[in-house]
Design a protein around this motif. Structure first.
Motif, PDB file in Angstrom:
ATOM      1  N   HIS A  26       0.903  -1.104  -0.111  1.00 45.91           N
ATOM      2  CA  HIS A  26      -0.058  -0.049  -0.084  1.00 45.91           C
ATOM      3  C   HIS A  26       0.797   1.237   0.120  1.00 45.91           C
ATOM      4  CE1 HIS A  26      -3.220   2.754   1.338  1.00 45.91           C
ATOM      5  NE2 HIS A  26      -3.818   2.300   0.565  1.00 45.91           N
ATOM      6  N   HIS A  27       0.540   2.273  -0.695  1.00 42.53           N
ATOM      7  CA  HIS A  27       1.222   3.551  -0.830  1.00 42.53           C
ATOM      8  C   HIS A  27       1.586   4.089   0.421  1.00 42.53           C
ATOM      9  CE1 HIS A  27      -2.337   5.754  -0.699  1.00 42.53           C
ATOM     10  NE2 HIS A  27      -2.754   4.922  -1.780  1.00 42.53           N
ATOM     11  N   PHE A  30       5.020   3.730   2.549  1.00 44.53           N
ATOM     12  CA  PHE A  30       6.181   4.190   2.077  1.00 44.53           C
ATOM     13  C   PHE A  30       6.470   5.675   2.863  1.00 44.53           C
ATOM     14  CE2 PHE A  30       5.042   2.426  -1.995  1.00 44.53           C
ATOM     15  CZ  PHE A  30       6.214   1.397  -2.138  1.00 44.53           C
ATOM     16  N   PRO A 222      -4.451  -3.030   3.464  1.00 44.82           N
ATOM     17  CA  PRO A 222      -5.670  -2.516   3.029  1.00 44.82           C
ATOM     18  C   PRO A 222      -6.708  -3.126   2.992  1.00 44.82           C
ATOM     19  CG  PRO A 222      -3.683  -2.888   1.347  1.00 44.82           C
ATOM     20  CD  PRO A 222      -3.305  -3.343   2.874  1.00 44.82           C
ATOM     21  N   LYS A 223      -7.847  -2.648   2.970  1.00 47.36           N
ATOM     22  CA  LYS A 223      -9.228  -3.417   3.318  1.00 47.36           C
ATOM     23  C   LYS A 223      -9.455  -4.517   2.303  1.00 47.36           C
ATOM     24  CE  LYS A 223     -13.044  -2.497   6.073  1.00 47.36           C
ATOM     25  NZ  LYS A 223     -12.946  -3.324   7.159  1.00 47.36           N
ATOM     26  N   TYR A 224      -9.048  -4.300   1.072  1.00 50.13           N
ATOM     27  CA  TYR A 224      -9.572  -5.250   0.004  1.00 50.13           C
ATOM     28  C   TYR A 224      -9.100  -6.419   0.628  1.00 50.13           C
ATOM     29  CZ  TYR A 224      -5.034  -5.522  -1.980  1.00 50.13           C
ATOM     30  OH  TYR A 224      -3.661  -5.847  -2.204  1.00 50.13           O
ATOM     31  N   MET A 245      11.515  -2.774  -4.317  1.00 46.48           N
ATOM     32  CA  MET A 245      10.849  -1.700  -4.063  1.00 46.48           C
ATOM     33  C   MET A 245      11.531  -0.521  -2.883  1.00 46.48           C
ATOM     34  SD  MET A 245       8.471  -1.307  -6.040  1.00 46.48           S
ATOM     35  CE  MET A 245       7.531   0.176  -5.491  1.00 46.48           C
ATOM     36  N   LEU A 346     -10.933   3.312   6.718  1.00 43.15           N
ATOM     37  CA  LEU A 346     -11.033   4.509   5.699  1.00 43.15           C
ATOM     38  C   LEU A 346     -11.286   5.717   6.471  1.00 43.15           C
ATOM     39  CD1 LEU A 346     -13.062   2.789   2.939  1.00 43.15           C
ATOM     40  CD2 LEU A 346     -10.664   2.912   3.133  1.00 43.15           C
ATOM     41  N   ASP A 432     -14.087   4.987  -2.239  1.00 43.11           N
ATOM     42  CA  ASP A 432     -13.584   4.093  -1.553  1.00 43.11           C
ATOM     43  C   ASP A 432     -11.875   4.354  -1.206  1.00 43.11           C
ATOM     44  OD1 ASP A 432     -15.412   2.656  -0.394  1.00 43.11           O
ATOM     45  OD2 ASP A 432     -15.359   0.966  -1.496  1.00 43.11           O
ATOM     46  N   ASP A 433     -11.399   4.774  -2.214  1.00 46.04           N
ATOM     47  CA  ASP A 433      -9.999   5.023  -2.208  1.00 46.04           C
ATOM     48  C   ASP A 433      -9.719   5.944  -1.182  1.00 46.04           C
ATOM     49  OD1 ASP A 433      -9.522   3.032  -4.236  1.00 46.04           O
ATOM     50  OD2 ASP A 433      -9.422   4.256  -5.824  1.00 46.04           O
TER      51      ASP A 433
ATOM     52  N   MET B   1      -7.539   4.550   0.406  1.00 45.09           N
ATOM     53  CA  MET B   1      -6.979   3.709   1.461  1.00 45.09           C
ATOM     54  C   MET B   1      -7.301   2.497   1.298  1.00 45.09           C
ATOM     55  SD  MET B   1      -4.814   5.395   3.570  1.00 45.09           S
ATOM     56  CE  MET B   1      -4.408   6.786   3.542  1.00 45.09           C
ATOM     57  N   TYR B   2      -8.679   2.179   0.410  1.00 44.78           N
ATOM     58  CA  TYR B   2      -9.113   0.766   0.215  1.00 44.78           C
ATOM     59  C   TYR B   2      -8.263  -0.309  -0.332  1.00 44.78           C
ATOM     60  CZ  TYR B   2     -12.537  -2.639  -0.820  1.00 44.78           C
ATOM     61  OH  TYR B   2     -13.279  -3.823  -0.950  1.00 44.78           O
ATOM     62  N   ARG B   3      -7.512   0.375  -1.464  1.00 41.04           N
ATOM     63  CA  ARG B   3      -6.272  -0.371  -2.314  1.00 41.04           C
ATOM     64  C   ARG B   3      -5.486   0.517  -2.432  1.00 41.04           C
ATOM     65  NH1 ARG B   3     -10.915   0.654  -5.193  1.00 41.04           N
ATOM     66  NH2 ARG B   3     -11.955  -1.080  -5.066  1.00 41.04           N
ATOM     67  N   ASN B   4      -4.279  -0.038  -3.121  1.00 44.48           N
ATOM     68  CA  ASN B   4      -3.073   0.602  -3.553  1.00 44.48           C
ATOM     69  C   ASN B   4      -3.307   1.468  -4.685  1.00 44.48           C
ATOM     70  OD1 ASN B   4      -0.377   1.313  -3.588  1.00 44.48           O
ATOM     71  ND2 ASN B   4       0.229  -0.290  -4.957  1.00 44.48           N
ATOM     72  N   ASP B   5      -4.277   2.611  -4.540  1.00 47.73           N
ATOM     73  CA  ASP B   5      -4.662   3.487  -5.367  1.00 47.73           C
ATOM     74  C   ASP B   5      -3.912   4.500  -6.044  1.00 47.73           C
ATOM     75  OD1 ASP B   5      -5.734   6.173  -3.956  1.00 47.73           O
ATOM     76  OD2 ASP B   5      -5.498   4.557  -2.841  1.00 47.73           O
ATOM     77  N   VAL B   7      -5.119   7.920  -6.367  1.00 46.35           N
ATOM     78  CA  VAL B   7      -5.736   8.914  -6.117  1.00 46.35           C
ATOM     79  C   VAL B   7      -4.787   9.702  -5.193  1.00 46.35           C
ATOM     80  CG1 VAL B   7      -7.892  10.056  -5.288  1.00 46.35           C
ATOM     81  CG2 VAL B   7      -8.167   8.155  -6.622  1.00 46.35           C
ATOM     82  N   VAL B   8      -4.419   9.172  -3.864  1.00 46.46           N
ATOM     83  CA  VAL B   8      -3.634   9.766  -2.774  1.00 46.46           C
ATOM     84  C   VAL B   8      -2.414  10.233  -3.565  1.00 46.46           C
ATOM     85  CG1 VAL B   8      -3.036   9.950  -0.493  1.00 46.46           C
ATOM     86  CG2 VAL B   8      -5.304   8.459  -1.205  1.00 46.46           C
ATOM     87  N   PRO B   9      -1.719   9.228  -4.106  1.00 49.40           N
ATOM     88  CA  PRO B   9      -0.335   9.661  -4.383  1.00 49.40           C
ATOM     89  C   PRO B   9      -0.456  10.822  -5.549  1.00 49.40           C
ATOM     90  CG  PRO B   9      -0.455   7.477  -4.580  1.00 49.40           C
ATOM     91  CD  PRO B   9      -1.729   7.759  -4.186  1.00 49.40           C
ATOM     92  N   ILE B  61       6.531   7.450  -5.633  1.00 46.16           N
ATOM     93  CA  ILE B  61       6.830   6.036  -5.399  1.00 46.16           C
ATOM     94  C   ILE B  61       5.424   5.255  -5.186  1.00 46.16           C
ATOM     95  CG2 ILE B  61       6.678   6.204  -2.694  1.00 46.16           C
ATOM     96  CD1 ILE B  61       9.131   3.958  -4.746  1.00 46.16           C
ATOM     97  N   GLY B  62       4.441   5.928  -4.771  1.00 50.54           N
ATOM     98  CA  GLY B  62       3.081   5.714  -4.802  1.00 50.54           C
ATOM     99  C   GLY B  62       2.640   5.228  -6.084  1.00 50.54           C
ATOM    100  N   LEU B  64       4.354   4.740  -8.845  1.00 48.67           N
ATOM    101  CA  LEU B  64       5.371   3.520  -9.334  1.00 48.67           C
ATOM    102  C   LEU B  64       4.647   2.353  -8.795  1.00 48.67           C
ATOM    103  CD1 LEU B  64       7.744   3.799 -11.014  1.00 48.67           C
ATOM    104  CD2 LEU B  64       9.186   3.621  -8.934  1.00 48.67           C
ATOM    105  N   SER B  65       4.484   2.501  -7.591  1.00 51.99           N
ATOM    106  CA  SER B  65       4.221   1.133  -7.163  1.00 51.99           C
ATOM    107  C   SER B  65       2.825   0.566  -7.429  1.00 51.99           C
ATOM    108  CB  SER B  65       3.786   1.519  -5.505  1.00 51.99           C
ATOM    109  OG  SER B  65       3.100   0.272  -4.891  1.00 51.99           O
ATOM    110  N   GLU B  69       3.045  -2.807  -8.840  1.00 53.62           N
ATOM    111  CA  GLU B  69       2.783  -3.891  -8.166  1.00 53.62           C
ATOM    112  C   GLU B  69       1.158  -4.138  -8.200  1.00 53.62           C
ATOM    113  OE1 GLU B  69       5.353  -4.148  -4.519  1.00 53.62           O
ATOM    114  OE2 GLU B  69       4.437  -2.142  -4.600  1.00 53.62           O
ATOM    115  N   ALA B  71      -3.022  -2.462  -8.080  1.00 54.79           N
ATOM    116  CA  ALA B  71      -3.773  -1.885  -7.222  1.00 54.79           C
ATOM    117  C   ALA B  71      -4.225  -2.781  -6.119  1.00 54.79           C
ATOM    118  CB  ALA B  71      -5.247  -1.220  -7.593  1.00 54.79           C
ATOM    119  N   GLU B  72      -4.466  -4.025  -6.363  1.00 57.01           N
ATOM    120  CA  GLU B  72      -4.728  -5.156  -5.608  1.00 57.01           C
ATOM    121  C   GLU B  72      -4.025  -6.408  -5.982  1.00 57.01           C
ATOM    122  OE1 GLU B  72      -8.977  -6.158  -5.577  1.00 57.01           O
ATOM    123  OE2 GLU B  72      -9.534  -3.778  -5.077  1.00 57.01           O
TER     124      GLU B  72
END
Lengths: 433, 163
Positions: A26-27, A30, A222-224, A245, A346, A432-433, B1-5, B7-9, B61-62, B64-65, B69, B71-72
């Motif tokens: 999860h980002h 980092f 992460p929740k998923y 990484m 979340l 959700d993100d 925050m739900y997945r490695n999205d 949006v936040v990065p 890095i978000g 890039l990740s 890698e 999102a899920e």
């Protein structure tokens, strides 16, 4: 070669037991790694600096200066004159700021996602101690260049420490080897020892404990992951995937900070000059500005109890920060839960907690703004000091409250509409993100 | 925050740029107030830039990740898809790395020469070193994406390590 080592060290067991540990992806994880790499770069650049720095105020004669200058100051000029030396010194300086900023954002993330809850309460406490230690370590490095700003910048913290009732003077005397004065030749060697040895060792030990607990207790995933592999740790193996990484992030860290360090030379001692009898007034670094701001707007008074002075320095510089730190430490224990916290929460689903974090951020920003009181007065000669202090007080109290109320209402409204959306469509959107 | 999205990065990078721009505006304001260009960064600028740098790195890095890698994660082994484009990109980046390394060493030699008429500025020294590090990071990222077999584990919660 591998077989030779494996027969003697049982490396394949190390591989299955540790190197194949699953690391969730999860980002937001980092942010902690950026903090760690800032510390690594601080140690590496610090080693280079100690090889060339002289922790002494003995006067030395150097080219370009009519009068002798302190040896510490001269050695910094020498470091800056080395090829890539100025960039490495600047990188050390920037990494200190970045470590504190990254640690702060890392803690915000932990708070916003509920990752401090059972079983990670201890790691939350260690994290707070690490943040405080990082700030104290940075502070003890202020005076080491022994330039024209060294004593005034350090003096702000020295006087705050001195204001601690009963013990303040003794503690300051231990930390600074007596009074903080240009004539005290013991202060620089004492601060040097604390800055390069004792505090980094303490930081190293605490970071080790922090990582050990993190490996034992695992990340909040992460929740998923709850849907994909319920009750299990879903992740990539530590070796090689996670290590790759981390290597990429370390290189990105070095690239970004070296570029900034070269383009914006922090603390140009040559421009500041050596210490003079008339050292200029100076502001503390940004992470102390909120404390400095509170001190700027507190009324002056003098209350003596049993020989100890409880003045504004004590309230603004010691009492308020201590209460905030204690409050932060209490957070996991205010929300006790029986179940283990396995997944990231979340922030939108916890409007009260998220609004509180935003309100606290607003408090820090407003307190920092108060640190610019003198600049505001200089820029607006018609504005009286009393009026400005009143305005700053109102901002300090009202802005965080308004932030809490507005963000709470907005989040509630947005989340309610999302619940309605799920009810009708049966699935969650990108919100959700 | 739900997945490695993303949006936040992505938002973090936008916020980082805004903080750097704010730091620039603070310079202009301080210069206007004092009637001269300040010789050094103010504490406010350093603070804004430190947060800007962290958010930029985090955003970078978000993203890039997410690219490397996904999102899920899904348990199992995933083999990379062979392609000649990453090989060409790797060769170009390697050449760029050799050029940046050569230039960096050249700046060090020039900086060591106290008699040099034009000593290399620190931004050039820092910039070249930063370029080298970034190129190596990109080379590793390309290798990971196109040549490294990926594995996703679903591990038991109670492991033997560290105790």
């Amino acid at each position: 070669m591998y077989q030779w080592l494996d027969e003697r060290l049982d490396l394949s067991r190390l591989n299955t037991k540790f190197l194949r540990k699953a690391f969730p992806v999860h980002h937001s994880f980092f942010l902690g790694e950026i903090t760690l790499f800032a510390f690594v770069v601080l140690v590496l650049t610090g080693i280079f600096l100690t090889l060339n720095y002289e922790p002494s105020t003995r006067p030395v004669k150097i080219e370009g200066y009519n009068d002798p200058v302190p040896a510490a100051y001269a050695s910094i000029l020498y470091i800056d004159s080395l090829p890539f030396g100025a960039v490495l010194r600047s990188l050390h300086h920037w990494s200190a700021h970045i470590m504190i900023a990254a640690a702060f954002l890392h803690m915000l993330r932990i708070h916003l996602t509920g990752a401090y809850k059972k079983p990670r309460e201890l790691n939350w406490l260690i994290g707070i101690v690490l943040l405080v230690l990082a700030i104290v370590t940075a502070f003890t490095g202020y005076a080491l260049p022994f330039d024209n700003y060294a004593l005034t910048a350090t003096g702000i913290g020295y006087h705050i420490g001195e204001a601690a009732p009963w013990l303040g003077k003794a503690m300051s005397a231990i930390l600074f080897a007596g009074e903080l004065e240009a004539s005290n030749t013991k202060t620089i060697p004492r601060l040097f020892s604390i800055h390069v040895l004792w505090l980094p060792l303490l930081l190293l030990a605490m970071i080790g404990a922090h990582l050990l607990l993190m490996v034992k207790q695992k990340h909040t995933q992460p929740k998923y992951a709850e849907k994909v592999a319920p009750g299990r740790i879903l992740g990539v193996p530590a070796m090689p995937q996670q290590a790759v990484m981390m290597g990429v992030l370390f290189l990105v860290y070095v690239a970004v900070t070296t570029f900034i360090a070269g383009a914006f030379l922090a603390h140009p001692v040559e421009a500041f000059g050596p210490p003079t009898p008339n050292t200029p007034s100076v502001k503390p670094d940004w992470y102390f500005m909120w404390i400095y701001g509170i001190l700027q707007i507190l009324p002056q008074w003098d209350l003596k109890i049993l020989g100890a002075n409880f003045g504004p320095q004590f309230v603004g510089g010691i009492l308020v920060p201590t209460l905030i730190i204690l409050g932060a430490m209490a957070i996991p224990f205010l929300e006790p839960q029986k179940e283990k916290q396995r997944y990231l929460e979340l922030p939108s689903q916890h409007p009260r907690r998220t609004s509180f974090v935003l309100a606290m951020l607003m408090f820090y920003i407003m307190a920092t703004l108060a640190g610019y009181k003198i600049d505001f007065l200089n820029a607006n000669p018609n504005l009286s000091s009393g009026t400005l202090i009143a305005i700053l007080w109102v901002l300090l109290i009202v802005a965080p409250i308004l932030t809490y109320i507005i963000s709470y209402i907005l989040m509630k409204a947005a989340y309610r509409s999302r619940e309605v959306e799920i009810e009708f469509t049966g699935r969650a959107s990108a919100a959700d993100d | 925050m739900y997945r490695n999205d993303t949006v936040v990065p992505a938002f973090a990078i936008i916020f980082a740029i805004a903080l750097f721009y704010m730091a620039y505006l603070v310079t202009q304001r301080v210069a206007a107030l004092s009637g001269h260009t300040p010789a050094e960064l103010t504490v406010g600028q350093i603070g804004l830039m430190a947060f800007g740098a962290v958010l930029f790195m985090y955003g970078f890095i978000g993203l890039l990740s997410n690219w490397l890698e996904g999102a899920e994660l899904r348990p199992g082994k995933h083999e990379p898809e062979a392609s000649s484009v990453p090989v060409v990109a790797g060769v170009i980046l390697s050449l760029a790395l050799a050029a940046a390394s050569g230039l960096f060493v050249r700046t060090l030699v020039l900086a060591a020469n106290k008699e040099a008429e034009f000593p290399p500025p620190t931004w050039l020294q820092g910039g070249l070193f930063a370029a080298m590090m970034l190129i190596i990071a990109l080379l590793i990222a390309i290798y990971k994406k196109f040549f490294m077999a990926e594995e996703v584990l679903a591990e038991d919660e109670k492991g033997e390590f560290p105790w």
